[in-house]
Motif scaffolding. Structure first.
Motif, PDB file in Angstrom:
ATOM      1  N   MET A 201       7.404  11.143  13.978  1.00 51.67           N
ATOM      2  CA  MET A 201       7.978  12.048  13.002  1.00 51.67           C
ATOM      3  C   MET A 201       7.083  13.266  12.841  1.00 51.67           C
ATOM      4  N   ARG A 202       7.645  14.431  13.061  1.00 45.84           N
ATOM      5  CA  ARG A 202       6.885  15.665  12.881  1.00 45.84           C
ATOM      6  C   ARG A 202       7.567  16.632  11.912  1.00 45.84           C
ATOM      7  N   VAL A 203       8.821  16.347  11.559  1.00 40.09           N
ATOM      8  CA  VAL A 203       9.574  17.247  10.688  1.00 40.09           C
ATOM      9  C   VAL A 203      10.250  16.448   9.586  1.00 40.09           C
ATOM     10  N   VAL A 204      10.206  16.986   8.372  1.00 36.00           N
ATOM     11  CA  VAL A 204      10.955  16.418   7.258  1.00 36.00           C
ATOM     12  C   VAL A 204      11.774  17.537   6.632  1.00 36.00           C
ATOM     13  N   ASP A 205      13.063  17.297   6.477  1.00 34.94           N
ATOM     14  CA  ASP A 205      13.936  18.201   5.737  1.00 34.94           C
ATOM     15  C   ASP A 205      14.284  17.534   4.416  1.00 34.94           C
ATOM     16  N   VAL A 206      14.023  18.209   3.323  1.00 36.70           N
ATOM     17  CA  VAL A 206      14.285  17.669   1.992  1.00 36.70           C
ATOM     18  C   VAL A 206      15.413  18.452   1.346  1.00 36.70           C
TER      19      VAL A 206
ATOM     20  N   ASP B 186       7.362   0.549   1.822  1.00 40.27           N
ATOM     21  CA  ASP B 186       6.076  -0.104   2.028  1.00 40.27           C
ATOM     22  C   ASP B 186       5.449   0.405   3.321  1.00 40.27           C
ATOM     23  N   HIS B 187       4.299  -0.158   3.647  1.00 40.39           N
ATOM     24  CA  HIS B 187       3.542   0.289   4.818  1.00 40.39           C
ATOM     25  C   HIS B 187       4.369   0.154   6.101  1.00 40.39           C
ATOM     26  N   ALA B 188       5.063  -0.962   6.248  1.00 38.13           N
ATOM     27  CA  ALA B 188       5.855  -1.195   7.457  1.00 38.13           C
ATOM     28  C   ALA B 188       6.998  -0.194   7.574  1.00 38.13           C
ATOM     29  N   ALA B 189       7.649   0.110   6.452  1.00 45.10           N
ATOM     30  CA  ALA B 189       8.746   1.074   6.478  1.00 45.10           C
ATOM     31  C   ALA B 189       8.233   2.462   6.837  1.00 45.10           C
ATOM     32  N   ALA B 190       7.088   2.853   6.291  1.00 48.52           N
ATOM     33  CA  ALA B 190       6.519   4.155   6.603  1.00 48.52           C
ATOM     34  C   ALA B 190       6.187   4.262   8.083  1.00 48.52           C
ATOM     35  N   ARG B 191       5.600   3.223   8.635  1.00 46.42           N
ATOM     36  CA  ARG B 191       5.261   3.233  10.053  1.00 46.42           C
ATOM     37  C   ARG B 191       6.520   3.299  10.913  1.00 46.42           C
ATOM     38  N   ARG B 192       7.571   2.571  10.529  1.00 43.80           N
ATOM     39  CA  ARG B 192       8.831   2.596  11.277  1.00 43.80           C
ATOM     40  C   ARG B 192       9.464   3.982  11.246  1.00 43.80           C
ATOM     41  N   LEU B 193       9.503   4.591  10.077  1.00 44.47           N
ATOM     42  CA  LEU B 193      10.136   5.902   9.950  1.00 44.47           C
ATOM     43  C   LEU B 193       9.360   6.982  10.696  1.00 44.47           C
TER      44      LEU B 193
ATOM     45  N   ASP C 231       4.262  11.704   2.170  1.00 47.31           N
ATOM     46  CA  ASP C 231       2.834  11.410   2.233  1.00 47.31           C
ATOM     47  C   ASP C 231       2.573  10.118   3.002  1.00 47.31           C
ATOM     48  N   ALA C 232       3.384   9.088   2.725  1.00 43.00           N
ATOM     49  CA  ALA C 232       3.181   7.791   3.377  1.00 43.00           C
ATOM     50  C   ALA C 232       3.475   7.854   4.868  1.00 43.00           C
ATOM     51  N   VAL C 233       4.555   8.536   5.237  1.00 43.36           N
ATOM     52  CA  VAL C 233       4.962   8.576   6.645  1.00 43.36           C
ATOM     53  C   VAL C 233       4.066   9.528   7.442  1.00 43.36           C
ATOM     54  N   ALA C 234       3.666  10.644   6.827  1.00 45.26           N
ATOM     55  CA  ALA C 234       2.863  11.637   7.546  1.00 45.26           C
ATOM     56  C   ALA C 234       1.545  11.069   8.036  1.00 45.26           C
ATOM     57  N   ARG C 235       1.026  10.055   7.356  1.00 43.08           N
ATOM     58  CA  ARG C 235      -0.257   9.480   7.752  1.00 43.08           C
ATOM     59  C   ARG C 235      -0.213   8.875   9.148  1.00 43.08           C
ATOM     60  N   PHE C 236       0.992   8.563   9.638  1.00 41.44           N
ATOM     61  CA  PHE C 236       1.132   7.997  10.978  1.00 41.44           C
ATOM     62  C   PHE C 236       1.362   9.068  12.041  1.00 41.44           C
ATOM     63  N   VAL C 237       1.459  10.322  11.644  1.00 40.13           N
ATOM     64  CA  VAL C 237       1.664  11.407  12.596  1.00 40.13           C
ATOM     65  C   VAL C 237       0.325  11.778  13.213  1.00 40.13           C
ATOM     66  N   PRO C 238       0.208  11.746  14.534  1.00 36.32           N
ATOM     67  CA  PRO C 238      -1.064  12.108  15.171  1.00 36.32           C
ATOM     68  C   PRO C 238      -1.549  13.486  14.720  1.00 36.32           C
ATOM     69  N   GLY C 239      -2.799  13.552  14.318  1.00 36.75           N
ATOM     70  CA  GLY C 239      -3.386  14.811  13.899  1.00 36.75           C
ATOM     71  C   GLY C 239      -3.400  15.036  12.405  1.00 36.75           C
TER      72      GLY C 239
ATOM     73  N   ALA D 112      -4.784   5.216   9.593  1.00 36.59           N
ATOM     74  CA  ALA D 112      -3.631   4.756   8.810  1.00 36.59           C
ATOM     75  C   ALA D 112      -3.527   3.242   8.788  1.00 36.59           C
ATOM     76  N   GLU D 113      -4.119   2.577   9.773  1.00 35.66           N
ATOM     77  CA  GLU D 113      -4.039   1.127   9.844  1.00 35.66           C
ATOM     78  C   GLU D 113      -5.212   0.439   9.158  1.00 35.66           C
ATOM     79  N   ASP D 114      -6.138   1.222   8.632  1.00 38.85           N
ATOM     80  CA  ASP D 114      -7.314   0.636   7.991  1.00 38.85           C
ATOM     81  C   ASP D 114      -7.172   0.523   6.488  1.00 38.85           C
ATOM     82  N   GLU D 115      -6.110   1.097   5.925  1.00 38.14           N
ATOM     83  CA  GLU D 115      -5.996   1.180   4.485  1.00 38.14           C
ATOM     84  C   GLU D 115      -5.356  -0.075   3.890  1.00 38.14           C
ATOM     85  N   SER D 116      -5.279  -0.074   2.546  1.00 34.28           N
ATOM     86  CA  SER D 116      -4.620  -1.179   1.850  1.00 34.28           C
ATOM     87  C   SER D 116      -3.210  -1.375   2.383  1.00 34.28           C
TER      88      SER D 116
END
Length: 244
Positions: free
Chosen positions: A1-6, A97-104, A152-160, A168-172
């Motif tokens: 994921m690199r783009v979010v439209d709100v 949750d964490h799994a949903a953020a990583r999936r998205l 915020d949750a999903v962006a943490r999995f975006v490279p860079g 992103a995998e080291d957190e709570s």
């Protein structure tokens, strides 16, 4: 994921947080793009109407389906994307949750729909949104704050976005446990001292200490997480019990 439209009725609620901190840095660096669209632009008639009273009566107003459908279709036409997910932020949704953020994060683009008032027409939920997400068992005035949480949750999995690969995998919640306590300088403050093991320089001992502490913190604060991960002690397994 690199783009979010709100899609929102209140774009100004998002710009401050999106310009600050990690998200602001990621946007300025070009590794994350967030576009905020005013739902009122897609409203009906000269007054750009976006809501109406519900059939069958009841208090409050409901967001009509036409503006939301029009907004998503305009976004798709103007900004084509190889893969996307339309997410409705709603208290009826599945808990984010964490799994949903990583999936998205695996989609090229997310379209986040922010509900308002008493909710949205059911045809948005059934025919436009791919899924509903909630940030918790609490009712808010709208979907803008949940949308920021989602970004915020999903962006943490975006490279860079984060400075360190794998951060992103080291957190709570990443491994099903809360994080162990952290300490910094000074070594002692108001009678509370940093545990000696963290000052020892023994990386193996520190790792074991943090694993033990993570389990203990999770047991005290979120025992339900231990049940989910299968780490909760079973009766009769010889583990120490707090109930005597």
């Amino acid at each position: 994921m690199r783009v979010v439209d709100v899609v929102t009725l209140f774009p100004s609620m998002l710009w401050g947080p999106l310009a600050s901190g990690v998200l602001g840095q990621a946007r300025r660096a070009g590794v994350l793009a967030v576009r905020v669209h005013d739902l009122r632009r897609f409203g009906l008639g000269p007054h750009r109407q976006v809501d109406d009273t519900p059939y069958g009566g009841g208090g409050g107003m409901i967001l009509r389906p036409e503006p939301l459908y029009a907004a998503v279709e305009w976004i798709r036409g103007r900004f084509p994307s190889p893969s996307e997910r339309v997410v409705l932020l709603s208290p009826q949704g599945v808990r984010l949750d964490h799994a949903a953020a990583r999936r998205l994060a695996g989609f090229d683009r997310l379209i986040a729909l922010c509900g308002r008032y008493e909710g949205v027409d059911e045809r948005v939920r059934a025919g436009l949104a791919d899924e509903e997400l909630s940030v918790g068992d609490v009712v808010l005035t709208g979907g803008e704050l949940p949308a920021l949480t989602l970004i915020d949750a999903v962006a943490r999995f975006v490279p860079g976005v984060l400075g360190r690969v794998g951060a992103a995998e080291d957190e709570s919640f990443a491994c099903g446990l809360l994080e162990s306590p952290y300490y910094t300088r000074p070594v002692e403050y108001r009678g509370q001292r940093v545990p000696d093991v963290l000052l020892s320089g023994d990386h193996g001992a520190i790792l074991r200490y943090r694993e033990e502490q993570a389990r203990e913190v999770t047991r005290r604060k979120r025992p339900d997480l231990l049940e989910r991960t299968g780490l909760a002690p079973r009766a009769g397994d010889g583990q120490r019990r707090e109930d005597g």
